[in-house]
Design a protein around this motif. Sequence first.
Motif, short mmCIF file in Angstrom:
data_model
loop_
_atom_site.label_atom_id
_atom_site.label_comp_id
_atom_site.label_asym_id
_atom_site.label_seq_id
_atom_site.Cartn_x
_atom_site.Cartn_y
_atom_site.Cartn_z
N MET A 80 12.70 -28.02 17.97
CA MET A 80 12.98 -27.23 19.16
C MET A 80 12.74 -25.74 18.89
O MET A 80 12.16 -25.04 19.71
N LEU A 81 13.15 -25.28 17.70
CA LEU A 81 12.96 -23.87 17.38
C LEU A 81 11.49 -23.51 17.29
O LEU A 81 11.11 -22.37 17.57
N GLU A 118 20.76 -26.20 15.96
CA GLU A 118 19.44 -25.75 16.41
C GLU A 118 19.46 -25.45 17.91
O GLU A 118 18.89 -24.44 18.36
N ALA A 119 20.15 -26.32 18.68
CA ALA A 119 20.23 -26.08 20.12
C ALA A 119 20.98 -24.80 20.44
O ALA A 119 20.58 -24.02 21.31
N PHE A 147 8.12 -18.47 22.36
CA PHE A 147 8.47 -18.05 23.71
C PHE A 147 9.24 -16.73 23.69
O PHE A 147 8.93 -15.80 24.45
N CYS A 148 10.21 -16.65 22.77
CA CYS A 148 11.00 -15.41 22.70
C CYS A 148 10.15 -14.25 22.22
O CYS A 148 10.34 -13.10 22.67
N LEU A 163 18.93 -17.37 21.31
CA LEU A 163 17.65 -16.66 21.25
C LEU A 163 17.09 -16.43 22.63
O LEU A 163 16.64 -15.31 22.96
N VAL A 164 17.12 -17.47 23.47
CA VAL A 164 16.56 -17.32 24.82
C VAL A 164 17.38 -16.33 25.63
O VAL A 164 16.84 -15.46 26.33
N VAL A 210 10.81 -22.53 20.80
CA VAL A 210 11.61 -21.47 21.39
C VAL A 210 11.20 -20.11 20.82
O VAL A 210 11.10 -19.12 21.55
N ALA A 260 15.15 -6.19 17.78
CA ALA A 260 15.30 -7.59 18.17
C ALA A 260 14.10 -8.40 17.72
O ALA A 260 14.24 -9.53 17.25
N ILE A 287 14.16 -14.81 11.57
CA ILE A 287 14.57 -16.21 11.80
C ILE A 287 13.35 -17.12 11.68
O ILE A 287 13.43 -18.22 11.12
N VAL A 347 21.29 -22.16 18.42
CA VAL A 347 20.45 -21.03 18.02
C VAL A 347 19.39 -20.76 19.09
O VAL A 347 19.15 -19.61 19.48
N SER A 348 18.79 -21.83 19.62
CA SER A 348 17.77 -21.66 20.67
C SER A 348 18.36 -21.03 21.91
O SER A 348 17.75 -20.15 22.53
N PHE A 370 21.22 -31.07 14.81
CA PHE A 370 20.57 -30.77 16.08
C PHE A 370 21.35 -29.77 16.90
O PHE A 370 20.76 -28.90 17.56
N PHE A 395 22.01 -19.29 12.39
CA PHE A 395 20.89 -19.90 11.69
C PHE A 395 21.07 -19.81 10.18
O PHE A 395 20.80 -20.76 9.45
N PHE A 396 21.54 -18.65 9.71
CA PHE A 396 21.65 -18.45 8.27
C PHE A 396 22.99 -18.89 7.72
O PHE A 396 23.24 -18.74 6.52
N MET A 416 20.50 -11.98 19.77
CA MET A 416 19.63 -12.24 18.62
C MET A 416 20.45 -12.32 17.33
O MET A 416 20.23 -13.19 16.49
N ALA A 421 22.47 -15.48 17.09
CA ALA A 421 21.59 -16.60 16.75
C ALA A 421 21.24 -16.58 15.27
O ALA A 421 21.23 -17.63 14.61
N SER A 422 20.96 -15.40 14.72
CA SER A 422 20.57 -15.38 13.31
C SER A 422 21.77 -15.63 12.40
O SER A 422 21.63 -16.23 11.34
N PHE A 448 16.59 -7.97 7.44
CA PHE A 448 17.74 -7.27 7.99
C PHE A 448 17.83 -5.85 7.48
O PHE A 448 18.30 -4.97 8.18
N VAL A 499 14.45 -9.06 13.95
CA VAL A 499 15.45 -10.10 13.67
C VAL A 499 14.88 -11.48 13.99
O VAL A 499 15.05 -12.45 13.24
N LEU A 500 14.15 -11.55 15.12
CA LEU A 500 13.53 -12.82 15.51
C LEU A 500 12.49 -13.27 14.50
O LEU A 500 12.40 -14.46 14.15
#
Lengths: 89, 108
Positions: free
Chosen positions: A1-2, B6-7, A8-9, B13-14, A5, A46, A53, B9-10, B3, B58-59, B51, B54-55, A61, A49-50
């Motif tokens: 999924m990432l 991940e969802a 897109f971001c 991010l969005v 995504v 931003a 990831i 984080v997504s 999962f 993620f980390f 952001m 999300a990070s 960072f 940071v993206l």
Amino acid sequence: MLAYVIPFCLVVIGLALALNLVRLIKGPSLPDRILALDTLYINALALIVLFGIWLASDLFFEAALLIAVMGFVGTVAAGKYLLRGDIID
Amino acid sequence: MPFWIEALVSLFLVLGSLFALIGAIGLYRLPDFYTRLHGPTKATTLGVGGMVIASMLFFAGRPEGPSLHELLLTLFLFITAPVSAHMLAKAAMQKKLPLTERTRGKPW
């Protein structure tokens, strides 16, 4: 999924950067341009940071923190110059 | 990575990138400087906040555990963004930039 995504971001933030750049170029007054530059560095933060990831690396960072500090100092110096006509008084 | 992380984080991010885009659209389209100041100072801090959350998520799953220097970035931005906005607003008031006609309660 990432994997879907994150590109897109990246596109969305790139669009935001392009809009900030348009305002930076055509902004009618000097405070407009400084505000556009301020927004530009925050959006670049931003983006970085993206990107960190995306590559799963936490090396980015430090770069983001440096951009934050230097951008704030630049904005304050420009605002002080507008306000007083001098940076240090 | 499971999962649901991940969802999550997504999702963040969005949300963050859409907030950054909304702030940039506000900066591009609003009519005078004071309304333009309002758009990005709210929305871009929320965008970077999304952001950074999300990070952090993620980390957080690495062997050395969750790290806190993302939080440092958020803290720094939340302290400095109002300061620079206040400074720009003061400079704009001193230069007497034009308002839109629909502004009520004109200060000058």
